[in-house]
Design an enzyme around this catalytic site. Sequence first.
Site, PDB file in Angstrom:
ATOM      1  CG  ASP A  19      -1.778   0.985   1.067  1.00 24.32           C
ATOM      2  OD1 ASP A  19      -2.392   1.712   0.551  1.00 24.32           O
ATOM      3  OD2 ASP A  19      -1.946   1.670   2.387  1.00 24.32           O
ATOM      4  CG  ASP A  21      -0.915   8.746   2.124  1.00 25.74           C
ATOM      5  OD1 ASP A  21       0.342   8.836   2.420  1.00 25.74           O
ATOM      6  OD2 ASP A  21      -1.806   9.554   2.047  1.00 25.74           O
ATOM      7  CG  ASP A 216      -2.376   3.118   6.412  1.00 24.20           C
ATOM      8  OD1 ASP A 216      -2.349   1.530   5.153  1.00 24.20           O
ATOM      9  OD2 ASP A 216      -1.942   3.509   6.400  1.00 24.20           O
TER      10      ASP A 216
END
Length: 221
Positions: A19, A21, A216
């Site tokens: 991923d 950001d 995240d």
Amino acid sequence: MLGWSDQELCDAHDLVMLDLDGVVYVGGAAVPRAAESIATSRDRGMRPAFITNNASRTPDTVADHLTRLGVRADASDVVTSAQAAARVLGARLEAGARVVLLGADGLEQALLAEGLTPVGVEDDADAVVTGYGPDVLWRDVMRAAVRIRDGLRWVASNTDMSIPTPYGTAPGHGVLVETLRRFTGVDPVVAGKPERPLLEETIRRVGGERPLMVGDRLDTD
């Protein structure tokens, strides 16, 4: 719920799906040691893939951004929910099929690369695809909503309810998806994480048999 490995992850997996950001960068700055860790994984024989639910940016744009942050990346290393959505449509429609585009440049380029024809909300079409696009007009949203309600096939790039911006966390494409879903009573085929199409598209494009996902947020990764 937590698993463990008796091998180092670079040995246990041959593809790492990252991923962006919050994992590789936060806003305009790289996560500390992200570039070094990704470079090490490459040296150990792991393929890194940078995957994003943001359907507005092209792979070239994402790769340029990563390169400026010191992360080695080519466009071929980047896989987007726009590409996954185009693949979903391509598998269901004939070559050259007309698709109403409610999104930005990244989604348009993905449709063209898949051999599909992007069209406007008033044009004859075989399907509609929606993705994050900051310049999408409300009148186009309304017209697309009526056409979806009346039976036009619908693919959504993703359902993220929020998106990070320079001015803070803002509504994501998932807010629009929820609006359309409530009005139309239709559930779209979703291409982005955590659904399968984007993950399968990543393996198809980048390769690998033992993938590892690094994210995240449990709701989107």
